[in-house]
Design a protein around this motif. Structure first.
Motif, mmCIF file in Angstrom:
data_model
loop_
_atom_site.group_PDB
_atom_site.id
_atom_site.type_symbol
_atom_site.label_atom_id
_atom_site.label_comp_id
_atom_site.label_asym_id
_atom_site.label_seq_id
_atom_site.Cartn_x
_atom_site.Cartn_y
_atom_site.Cartn_z
ATOM 1 N N SER A 21 0.815 -1.222 0.000
ATOM 2 C CA SER A 21 0.000 0.000 0.000
ATOM 3 C C SER A 21 0.849 1.273 0.000
ATOM 4 O O SER A 21 0.416 2.314 -0.494
ATOM 5 N N LYS A 22 2.052 1.178 0.530
ATOM 6 C CA LYS A 22 2.939 2.344 0.536
ATOM 7 C C LYS A 22 3.295 2.761 -0.885
ATOM 8 O O LYS A 22 3.390 3.953 -1.196
ATOM 9 N N SER A 49 0.092 4.260 -2.872
ATOM 10 C CA SER A 49 -0.294 5.629 -2.523
ATOM 11 C C SER A 49 0.716 6.670 -2.986
ATOM 12 O O SER A 49 0.511 7.874 -2.801
ATOM 13 N N SER A 83 -8.087 2.284 2.702
ATOM 14 C CA SER A 83 -7.233 3.453 2.930
ATOM 15 C C SER A 83 -6.602 3.933 1.628
ATOM 16 O O SER A 83 -6.507 5.136 1.370
ATOM 17 N N VAL A 84 -6.171 2.974 0.792
ATOM 18 C CA VAL A 84 -5.578 3.325 -0.505
ATOM 19 C C VAL A 84 -6.619 4.001 -1.399
ATOM 20 O O VAL A 84 -6.353 5.017 -2.045
ATOM 21 N N SER A 97 -7.393 7.644 -0.683
ATOM 22 C CA SER A 97 -6.340 8.613 -0.996
ATOM 23 C C SER A 97 -6.148 8.651 -2.506
ATOM 24 O O SER A 97 -6.590 7.747 -3.219
ATOM 25 N N ASN A 115 -5.138 7.836 -6.024
ATOM 26 C CA ASN A 115 -4.554 6.604 -6.570
ATOM 27 C C ASN A 115 -4.999 6.438 -8.008
ATOM 28 O O ASN A 115 -5.861 7.178 -8.502
#
Length: 557
Positions: free
Chosen positions: A484-485, A488, A514-515, A518, A520
């Protein structure tokens, strides 16, 4: 009918029988089942009142092995006659064609005769081009037509439910058949293949998944020689082709033609098919740009891959045409085939798509291939090497290619023992400014969460990757958390992410949500075969409703 078949079976077992002298006596002199069928067909056609029609149909039906199994307690043991049944099918079909041709000649003569009484002979030429809609008025309802319809019933008894007749013009193929549901009304159906259908002729459409009014229309041997010269793309995969079919393909390739795509996947070529195709592929008339032979069932006793390599060489080394795509997956190609490709790639060529999956190429084969991939003449954009039994040494060779100027935009390394160490080696190439990869497939490569961390690091740096397949690896929730880092990151351009069967649970849904909430670029996400539960799906819905989410496709099962 029963007596005739029993006498034939008994004679094969050297049991003498008493042969009668009658109209049917010719049946008792036939040596093979196919000869028996031919004689019965001929006798039925000669009958003026149709009294042998039912006799013929029952005889053909009884000759099928499936029906004999049902009556095995009443019949003597006999050998299989499946080949005879197929020969009989072809004979009946040819009989119908011959009758149709005869009907057309008679119809034209009768039509011309009717119209000559009121029109000048100078106008006669136009009658040849008129449609045959009025065919019922000229012989279709007579006893010959009844005999012809009985031939359709005979094909039904042999598990062939329609017959094709065709006439080719410079642009069109016309196919005519008697619809099974309309036999009582003798409705003859004619349809015309459009220019688009001829441009991409898919044989499966006509012999496997027919439209409602085109039941089992074509058999390969009947139509290939007629159709192939007129088409640019021939999709023959999974069709039951015979040596005669391959002769047709080879004949077309060796004569002026417009064929640029040929798919022979999942077909048993045998040695005879290989020999015939090799001649066609080596011809100066061959213009093929795409050849698919995936899983082509080539068996070489003692020399695995020799026949496949012969075809491989024939098309690659033919200087008269420019091949763009080769699909030779699961063809038992040896490692030296990679040397042939490398040689081609080092000189001016047009190859952009190469599939060598499921072949035992070995590290030495990939090393040979890499020499061609790094050359300025190489234009290859798609390379598939799935399940090619490679080790870390091969991944190092691939990484080296990606670090030098190259044209690869799609790479498939799935179904291999890549492991995290292999991904680490690949990352060196993936992070290179020379790397242009847009699609990377690493499905079923025995990866763990560590590989997700490596990929995330790569995604956080400038890259062009748009599609990533990590399915069937034990990444777990912690792996997705690491991934996920990268997802994003503003550098991430990933649009398609496949994580099917990666041991994921409800907790993963929190990370994905969460992704999605934000900024994407994800358009498609596959998390099928995961234990998400209702609560997990509910969490995902929150992410989908976010204004930042542009996801279009979500696969959950």
């Amino acid at each position: 009918m029963w007596y005739v078949f029993l006498c034939f079976s008994n004679r094969q077992r050297n049991i003498p029988d008493q042969q009668p002298t009658s109209q049917l006596s010719a049946l008792f002199r036939d040596a093979t089942l196919h000869d028996l069928h031919k004689t019965a067909v001929d006798l039925a056609l000669q009958s003026k009142n149709g009294h042998l029609d039912l006799f013929l149909r029952f005889l053909l039906g009884l000759s099928l092995e499936s029906n004999q199994n049902l009556l095995k307690h009443l019949l003597p043991q006999s050998s299989s006659h499946s080949n005879s049944s197929e020969q009989t099918v072809q004979y009946v079909k040819q009989t119908i064609r011959d009758q149709r041709s005869s009907d057309r000649r008679i119809n034209l003569r009768e039509r011309d005769s009717d119209r000559y009484e009121s029109e000048d002979e100078d106008d006669s030429d136009r009658y040849e081009s008129e449609d045959e809609d009025d065919s019922d008025r000229y012989g279709y309802e007579d006893e010959d037509s009844d005999r012809r319809i009985n031939m359709f019933y005979c094909l039904n008894e042999l598990n062939h439910h329609a017959v094709v007749e065709y006439k080719m013009s410079s642009e069109d193929l016309h196919v005519e058949t008697l619809l099974p549901g309309e036999w009582g009304t003798k409705l003859w159906k004619t349809f015309k293949m459009s220019e688009e259908q001829l441009a991409e002729f898919d044989l499966q459409k006509y012999i496997k998944t027919p439209e409602e009014d085109q039941t089992e229309l074509l058999s390969p041997d009947e139509v290939l020689l007629k159709v192939l010269p007129a088409v640019t793309s021939a999709l023959l995969a999974e069709c039951t082709l015979t040596e005669k079919s391959f002769e047709s393909v080879a004949t077309v390739l060796q004569s002026p033609n417009s064929l640029i795509e040929l798919d022979l996947g999942q077909i048993n070529l045998k040695d005879s098919g290989v020999q015939l195709l090799s001649k066609g592929l080596s011809s100066p008339h061959c213009k093929l740009q795409t050849l698919r032979l995936s899983n082509c069932g080539i068996a070489d006793e003692g020399h695995p891959g020799e026949s496949a390599q012969k075809l491989f060489s024939a098309i690659l080394e033919n200087p008269h045409h420019k091949v763009e795509a080769l699909r030779f997956a699961d063809c038992k190609l040896p490692e030296k085939s990679c040397g042939i490709v490398a040689t081609v790639l080092q000189s001016p060529n047009s190859l952009i798509d190469l599939d060598l999956s499921h072949n035992d190429l070995g590290d030495s084969g990939v090393q040979l291939l890499s020499k061609g991939l790094s050359r300025p003449h190489c234009k290859l954009q798609t390379l598939r090497l799935a399940e090619c039994t490679l080790t870390e040494k091969s991944f190092e060779s691939v990484a080296t290619v990606l670090q030098s100027p190259n044209s690869l935009i799609e790479l498939d390394l799935g179904q291999m023992n890549l492991k995290d160490s292999g991904v680490q080696l690949l990352s060196k190439g993936l992070s290179s400014p020379h790397c242009k990869l847009q699609t990377l497939r690493l499905a079923e490569c025995k990866l763990s969460e560590r590989s997700c961390g490596i990929v995330a690091t790569f995604l956080q740096s400038p890259n062009s990757l748009k599609e990533l397949d990590l399915s069937h690896n034990e990444l777990q929730n912690s792996g997705v958390q690491l991934l996920s880092k990268g997802l994003s990151s503003p550098h991430c351009k990933l649009q398609t992410l496949r994580l099917a069967d990666c041991k994921l649970t409800e907790k993963m849904c929190e990370t994905v949500t969460s992704v999605l909430q934000s900024p994407n670029s994800l358009l498609q996400l596959d998390v099928s075969d995961s234990d998400l539960g209702d609560s997990g799906v509910q969490l995902l819905s929150k992410g989908l409703s976010s204004s930042n989410s542009i996801l279009q496709i979500l696969r959950l099962e």
